[in-house]
Scaffold this motif. Structure first.
Motif, PDB file in Angstrom:
ATOM      1  N   SER A  77      25.734  61.424 -25.694  1.00 44.05           N
ATOM      2  CA  SER A  77      26.827  60.814 -25.120  1.00 44.05           C
ATOM      3  C   SER A  77      26.489  59.898 -25.386  1.00 44.05           C
ATOM      4  O   SER A  77      26.490  59.328 -27.130  1.00 44.05           O
ATOM      5  CB  SER A  77      26.084  61.251 -23.411  1.00 44.05           C
ATOM      6  N   HIS A  78      26.615  58.258 -24.618  1.00 40.92           N
ATOM      7  CA  HIS A  78      26.512  56.738 -25.775  1.00 40.92           C
ATOM      8  C   HIS A  78      25.589  56.099 -24.292  1.00 40.92           C
ATOM      9  O   HIS A  78      24.893  56.171 -23.278  1.00 40.92           O
ATOM     10  CB  HIS A  78      27.615  56.064 -25.432  1.00 40.92           C
ATOM     11  N   LEU A  79      25.255  55.319 -25.221  1.00 43.92           N
ATOM     12  CA  LEU A  79      23.978  54.442 -24.235  1.00 43.92           C
ATOM     13  C   LEU A  79      24.722  52.880 -24.297  1.00 43.92           C
ATOM     14  O   LEU A  79      24.148  52.330 -23.174  1.00 43.92           O
ATOM     15  CB  LEU A  79      22.561  54.323 -25.497  1.00 43.92           C
ATOM     16  N   PHE A  88      23.734  55.280 -14.951  1.00 44.46           N
ATOM     17  CA  PHE A  88      24.087  56.361 -15.514  1.00 44.46           C
ATOM     18  C   PHE A  88      25.049  56.853 -16.771  1.00 44.46           C
ATOM     19  O   PHE A  88      24.871  57.803 -17.432  1.00 44.46           O
ATOM     20  CB  PHE A  88      24.181  57.153 -14.064  1.00 44.46           C
ATOM     21  N   ASP A  89      25.916  55.555 -16.665  1.00 42.51           N
ATOM     22  CA  ASP A  89      27.411  56.464 -17.329  1.00 42.51           C
ATOM     23  C   ASP A  89      27.211  55.918 -19.088  1.00 42.51           C
ATOM     24  O   ASP A  89      27.026  55.534 -19.027  1.00 42.51           O
ATOM     25  CB  ASP A  89      28.789  54.911 -17.285  1.00 42.51           C
ATOM     26  N   GLY A  90      27.064  57.621 -19.603  1.00 41.36           N
ATOM     27  CA  GLY A  90      26.176  56.847 -20.819  1.00 41.36           C
ATOM     28  C   GLY A  90      24.835  57.598 -21.300  1.00 41.36           C
ATOM     29  O   GLY A  90      24.495  58.733 -21.259  1.00 41.36           O
ATOM     30  N   PRO A  91      24.296  57.106 -20.477  1.00 39.91           N
ATOM     31  CA  PRO A  91      22.273  57.073 -20.455  1.00 39.91           C
ATOM     32  C   PRO A  91      21.949  58.461 -20.026  1.00 39.91           C
ATOM     33  O   PRO A  91      20.786  59.295 -20.332  1.00 39.91           O
ATOM     34  CB  PRO A  91      22.024  56.007 -20.036  1.00 39.91           C
ATOM     35  N   GLU A 122      29.464  52.416 -29.545  1.00 38.98           N
ATOM     36  CA  GLU A 122      30.532  51.686 -28.991  1.00 38.98           C
ATOM     37  C   GLU A 122      32.053  52.684 -28.219  1.00 38.98           C
ATOM     38  O   GLU A 122      32.882  53.057 -27.815  1.00 38.98           O
ATOM     39  CB  GLU A 122      31.396  51.001 -29.914  1.00 38.98           C
ATOM     40  N   GLU A 123      30.911  53.525 -26.668  1.00 39.26           N
ATOM     41  CA  GLU A 123      31.979  54.882 -26.483  1.00 39.26           C
ATOM     42  C   GLU A 123      32.451  53.859 -25.466  1.00 39.26           C
ATOM     43  O   GLU A 123      34.193  54.078 -24.900  1.00 39.26           O
ATOM     44  CB  GLU A 123      31.468  55.854 -25.226  1.00 39.26           C
ATOM     45  N   GLU A 124      32.569  52.855 -24.985  1.00 37.66           N
ATOM     46  CA  GLU A 124      33.298  51.723 -24.171  1.00 37.66           C
ATOM     47  C   GLU A 124      34.196  50.773 -24.454  1.00 37.66           C
ATOM     48  O   GLU A 124      34.753  50.621 -23.634  1.00 37.66           O
ATOM     49  CB  GLU A 124      32.533  51.071 -22.928  1.00 37.66           C
ATOM     50  N   GLY A 125      34.213  50.669 -25.590  1.00 38.72           N
ATOM     51  CA  GLY A 125      35.087  49.772 -26.038  1.00 38.72           C
ATOM     52  C   GLY A 125      34.363  48.658 -25.743  1.00 38.72           C
ATOM     53  O   GLY A 125      35.462  47.338 -25.467  1.00 38.72           O
ATOM     54  N   LEU A 188      26.943  65.920 -21.511  1.00 33.57           N
ATOM     55  CA  LEU A 188      26.596  66.154 -19.711  1.00 33.57           C
ATOM     56  C   LEU A 188      26.538  64.080 -19.584  1.00 33.57           C
ATOM     57  O   LEU A 188      26.949  63.991 -19.935  1.00 33.57           O
ATOM     58  CB  LEU A 188      25.326  66.618 -19.686  1.00 33.57           C
ATOM     59  N   HIS A 189      27.563  63.963 -18.440  1.00 34.63           N
ATOM     60  CA  HIS A 189      27.607  63.211 -17.393  1.00 34.63           C
ATOM     61  C   HIS A 189      27.945  63.180 -16.370  1.00 34.63           C
ATOM     62  O   HIS A 189      28.233  63.889 -15.635  1.00 34.63           O
ATOM     63  CB  HIS A 189      29.458  62.934 -18.259  1.00 34.63           C
ATOM     64  N   VAL A 190      27.797  61.478 -16.397  1.00 36.44           N
ATOM     65  CA  VAL A 190      27.615  61.280 -14.523  1.00 36.44           C
ATOM     66  C   VAL A 190      28.728  61.491 -13.921  1.00 36.44           C
ATOM     67  O   VAL A 190      29.358  60.769 -14.937  1.00 36.44           O
ATOM     68  CB  VAL A 190      26.571  59.602 -13.813  1.00 36.44           C
ATOM     69  N   GLU A 191      29.301  62.198 -13.078  1.00 33.65           N
ATOM     70  CA  GLU A 191      30.504  61.820 -12.348  1.00 33.65           C
ATOM     71  C   GLU A 191      31.096  60.928 -12.079  1.00 33.65           C
ATOM     72  O   GLU A 191      30.660  60.009 -11.461  1.00 33.65           O
ATOM     73  CB  GLU A 191      30.475  63.156 -10.897  1.00 33.65           C
ATOM     74  N   GLN A 192      32.033  60.442 -12.312  1.00 36.83           N
ATOM     75  CA  GLN A 192      33.419  58.848 -12.074  1.00 36.83           C
ATOM     76  C   GLN A 192      34.040  59.112 -10.804  1.00 36.83           C
ATOM     77  O   GLN A 192      35.185  59.327 -11.326  1.00 36.83           O
ATOM     78  CB  GLN A 192      33.564  58.369 -13.530  1.00 36.83           C
ATOM     79  N   GLY A 193      34.014  59.703  -9.944  1.00 40.16           N
ATOM     80  CA  GLY A 193      34.337  60.048  -8.871  1.00 40.16           C
ATOM     81  C   GLY A 193      33.407  61.060  -7.411  1.00 40.16           C
ATOM     82  O   GLY A 193      32.661  61.181  -7.856  1.00 40.16           O
ATOM     83  N   GLY A 351      37.538  58.356 -19.669  1.00 39.73           N
ATOM     84  CA  GLY A 351      37.511  58.862 -21.185  1.00 39.73           C
ATOM     85  C   GLY A 351      36.046  59.403 -22.036  1.00 39.73           C
ATOM     86  O   GLY A 351      35.408  59.393 -21.004  1.00 39.73           O
ATOM     87  N   HIS A 352      36.026  60.108 -22.538  1.00 36.98           N
ATOM     88  CA  HIS A 352      34.882  60.764 -22.680  1.00 36.98           C
ATOM     89  C   HIS A 352      34.730  60.981 -24.360  1.00 36.98           C
ATOM     90  O   HIS A 352      35.863  60.873 -24.775  1.00 36.98           O
ATOM     91  CB  HIS A 352      34.252  61.469 -22.422  1.00 36.98           C
ATOM     92  N   ASP A 353      33.565  60.750 -25.042  1.00 33.28           N
ATOM     93  CA  ASP A 353      33.442  61.176 -26.874  1.00 33.28           C
ATOM     94  C   ASP A 353      33.863  62.468 -26.878  1.00 33.28           C
ATOM     95  O   ASP A 353      34.504  62.825 -27.769  1.00 33.28           O
ATOM     96  CB  ASP A 353      32.485  60.838 -27.019  1.00 33.28           C
TER      97      ASP A 353
END
Ligand code: HGY
Ligand code: MN
Ligand code: MN
Ligand code: MN
Length: 403
Positions: A77-79, A88-91, A122-125, A188-193, A351-353
């Motif tokens: 994912s992304h850091l 959590f979002d990314g890490p 730069e996943e989040e921009g 794998l990603h933390v749910e955003q919702g 959005g995600h990679d």
């Protein structure tokens, strides 16, 4: 996982990196000191597991279990974070991949295919404005010259920041070799919702990603003195900007499951006693279909023209990024849902990679329950047990796909 490092244990190890005392949460942006520190931490963690780390031409990191090769099973994912983002979002996707490697190794698993953990840049921009910049460059869905010339709020270009971090910006662009090496990608990603909370399940697979984009609206008027300028003589771009923010909410509320957000608004020059000469604002618009997202933006562009005209101002609209609706391959999605005790398939508004790569390779996502549902804010959270369940699920998926 007695005695083993857990995802929440690994997250705890980096909880001071990029902590944003002013905003709360974390601010970790591409190639800034915090993100570079996280990159070094990831390399140490990967190498301590016997993984071989390489950086690709687009500043993405790849940790290989076994020889790098084609048709690999790739996760990661992304850091980087949004400004003042959660932990959590990314890490979580990165540490869960490291934990999954531990779990597989502990059971004596030996991958029959190359396996890699990737960290995308730069996943989040959050610094250069275009989300998923590392994966877009890898896939060739952004022009390399445009990427190199993206500038952060301080005026530093992506190329300059890359070079300052010891990388070669002149080589960024579509990477056929890296793409050929990805047999399947699972993020794998933390749910955003709150989907999993409402279903009372710890893990889900992704069904789709909303069609989403970012547009810059630049309202231009006449800078002037806040005291000396009569109201009747003003051309204040803050007025159409303010009307636009309200109109964005109305337009999204009236459309089919759409979302429209203005989270960033920058008056120039930004003085308390100064009528702004220009106001930049960024619209983030999303919906389950390209047609609805595009129609919301079209409606708002028309309103922006009208609001600007009423105040004697002008407006310029620039599309900065766009990602089509992504529907994850039903076969892979259903295969993983079945593998994970019929884990529910949920859409994601984020959005995600994985959404970028889905156009190139078979791709899937796993989500881990987030009790608050809140993301892109310091309150973002996932219970330690759910994080462990997520890593165990990821390990099962990696083993299954490596067979
Ligand atoms: O903006 C997004 O949806 C993602 O978190 N980059
Ligand atoms: Mn995010
Ligand atoms: Mn993310
Ligand atoms: Mn992502």
């Amino acid at each position: 996982m007695t005695g083993m490092v857990t995802p929440s244990g690994l997250l705890a190890a980096i909880e001071d990196v990029g902590a944003d005392r002013r905003r709360g949460g974390f601010s970790r942006h591409a190639f800034d000191p915090a993100e570079l520190e996280l990159r070094e931490w990831f390399v140490e963690q990967a190498e301590s597991r016997g993984l071989r780390v390489t950086a690709d031409r687009n500043a993405n990191l790849w940790a290989w279990w076994g020889e790098p090769g084609d048709d690999a099973i790739v996760t990661g994912s992304h850091l980087d974070s949004v400004p003042g983002g959660g932990a959590f979002d990314g890490p979580l996707g990165v540490v869960s991949a490291l934990t999954a490697v531990d779990l597989l190794r502990a059971k004596g698993f030996v991958p029959r295919r190359p396996l890699a953990v990737v960290v995308f840049a730069e996943e989040e921009g959050g610094r250069f404005g275009v989300p998923c910049l590392g994966s877009r460059l890898l896939a060739g869905t952004i022009d390399p010259d445009r990427a190199r010339s993206l500038r952060d709020p301080g005026g530093v270009s992506f190329a300059e920041a890359m070079a300052a971090a010891g990388m070669r910006p002149e080589h960024v662009g579509r990477d056929e070799e890296a793409l050929r090496r990805i047999g399947k990608f699972v993020e794998l990603h933390v749910e955003q919702g709150r989907g999993l909370v409402d279903l009372d399940r710890p893990v889900a697979v992704a069904s789709s990603i909303l069609a989403h984009g970012r547009w810059r609206f630049r309202f231009s008027g006449q800078g002037n003195h806040a005291g000396a300028t009569l109201i009747s003589d003003r051309r204040d771009p803050m007025l159409p900007a303010a009307q636009f923010v309200l109109a964005a909410r109305r337009a999204a509320a009236a459309a089919e499951d759409a979302r429209a957000t203005v989270g960033r608004l920058v008056p120039n020059p930004g003085g308390t006693n100064v009528i702004a000469s220009t106001v930049d604002l960024w619209l983030d618009a999303r919906s389950p279909t390209d047609a609805v997202t595009r129609s919301v933006v079209e409606e708002l562009s028309g309103l922006a023209e009208r609001f600007a005209g009423e105040e004697g101002c002008a407006v310029e609209v620039t599309e900065e990024s766009y990602g089509d609706t992504v529907h994850f391959q039903p076969r892979l999605r259903d295969e993983l849902s079945e593998l994970l005790d019929h884990a529910p398939a949920l859409p994601t508004g984020a959005g995600h990679d994985a959404g970028i790569l889905a156009a190139e390779v078979p791709t899937a996502m796993l989500f881990v329950r987030n009790p608050t549902g809140v993301s892109h804010a310091p309150e973002e959270f996932a219970e330690a047990d759910d994080c462990t369940s997520g890593a165990q699920a990821l390990a099962r998926v990696l083993e299954h796909l490596s067979a």
